[in-house]
Write an enzyme that holds these catalytic residues in place. Structure first.
Site, PDB file in Angstrom:
ATOM      1  N   HIS A  81       5.456 -82.300 -66.281  1.00 57.76           N
ATOM      2  CA  HIS A  81       4.143 -82.917 -66.101  1.00 57.76           C
ATOM      3  C   HIS A  81       3.766 -83.049 -64.629  1.00 57.76           C
ATOM      4  CE1 HIS A  81       4.081 -83.885 -70.325  1.00 57.76           C
ATOM      5  NE2 HIS A  81       5.222 -84.524 -70.214  1.00 57.76           N
ATOM      6  N   HIS A  98      -0.080 -85.653 -58.246  1.00 57.93           N
ATOM      7  CA  HIS A  98      -1.115 -85.221 -59.194  1.00 57.93           C
ATOM      8  C   HIS A  98      -2.157 -84.429 -58.417  1.00 57.93           C
ATOM      9  CE1 HIS A  98       0.047 -88.234 -62.317  1.00 57.93           C
ATOM     10  NE2 HIS A  98       0.416 -88.932 -61.248  1.00 57.93           N
TER      11      HIS A  98
HETATM   12 ZN   LIG Z   1       1.388 -90.697 -61.159  1.00 55.16          ZN
END
Ligand SMILES: [Zn+2]
Length: 256
Positions: free
Chosen positions: A92, A120
């Site tokens: 992820h 991210h």
């Molecule tokens: Zn995070």
């Protein structure tokens, strides 16, 4: 750990290894950032993820208005030290694990240890509706289990970031794989902006199980990375961004 591969040939790889970890994050209820297992469905993938749907104090948020913090509000103090390289490709995000040890930050009298940091892209935090090209989340835990995340936003500039640079060549391509080497160090301090003014509020984990009660500290000043560094990071993950969540009347404080 189900497999350990010895690397050979690299001069710096004296104590390096790549392993495949069977962590809950990579093998657990398969959530994703898009499609039928995307953020809108996290709450129904597992009953453990219910808070992702029902929570009232979720993250990330869009920070539009903040109240000035009073003088007696606890202030952040950072005491990071260099850490040996330990990078996991979680499936992820690209994540850097910290070796457990001395306290890394304090908020007032409360001490926290750095557990891991990850990235991210685009960044999840928004200031007045705007996100950034990438963010770093530095996740900390106190002795009694409280979580605190420092969030840093990046912008493209001429200055390469030293932590990203040291990590880049060593990020495992395989999901679930981990790369460790004791001989190479990074200092998480190099991920933080020089100006330490920030916003703070109470939120949640941005990934399942979306647990609440997490203190967020979001630095206002952005940190520079080069376009080349951003491109290289985005080759691993691009779009691992949870949408902003409702504020539901929570207070946001601005600390100068
Ligand atoms: Zn995070």
């Amino acid at each position: 750990m189900n497999k350990i591969k010895r690397l050979s040939g690299g001069a710096f790889l004296l104590s390096a290894f790549v392993s495949l970890t069977a962590s809950a994050e990579t093998t657990g209820h398969g959530w994703a950032y898009e499609g039928e297992h995307g953020p809108a469905h996290w709450g129904s993938i597992s009953k453990d993820f219910h808070t992702c749907e029902s929570g009232r104090a979720e993250s990330p948020i869009d920070i539009e208005k903040a109240k000035k913090a009073s003088a007696d509000m606890p202030r952040l103090k950072v005491n990071y030290r260099p850490l040996p390289i330990d990078i996991i490709n979680t499936g992820h995000a690209v994540q850097f694990n910290a070796t457990p040890g001395s306290d890394s930050i304090t908020l007032g009298d409360q001490a926290y240890q750095l557990v891991q940091f990850h990235f991210h892209s685009p960044g999840e935090e928004r200031f007045a509706g705007k996100d950034s090209v990438m963010d770093a989340h530095l996740v900390h835990r106190s002795e009694d289990g409280k979580l605190l995340v420092l969030a840093v936003q990046f912008q493209v500039g001429n200055q390469p970031n030293p932590v990203i640079q040291t990590m880049l060549d060593r990020i495992p391509k395989e999901k679930g794989a981990e790369f460790k080497v004791n001989a190479v160090m990074v200092n998480p301090l190099d991920l933080l902006p020089r100006q330490t003014s920030y916003y703070t509020y109470s939120g949640s984990l941005n990934t399942p199980p979306c647990s609440e009660g997490v203190t967020w500290i979001e630095f206002k000043q952005r940190v520079s990375i080069t376009q080349q560094q951003l491109d290289a990071m985005q080759r691993f993950y691009h779009g691992n961004q949870r949408p902003v969540q409702a504020l539901n009347g929570r207070d946001i404080w601005e600390v100068e």
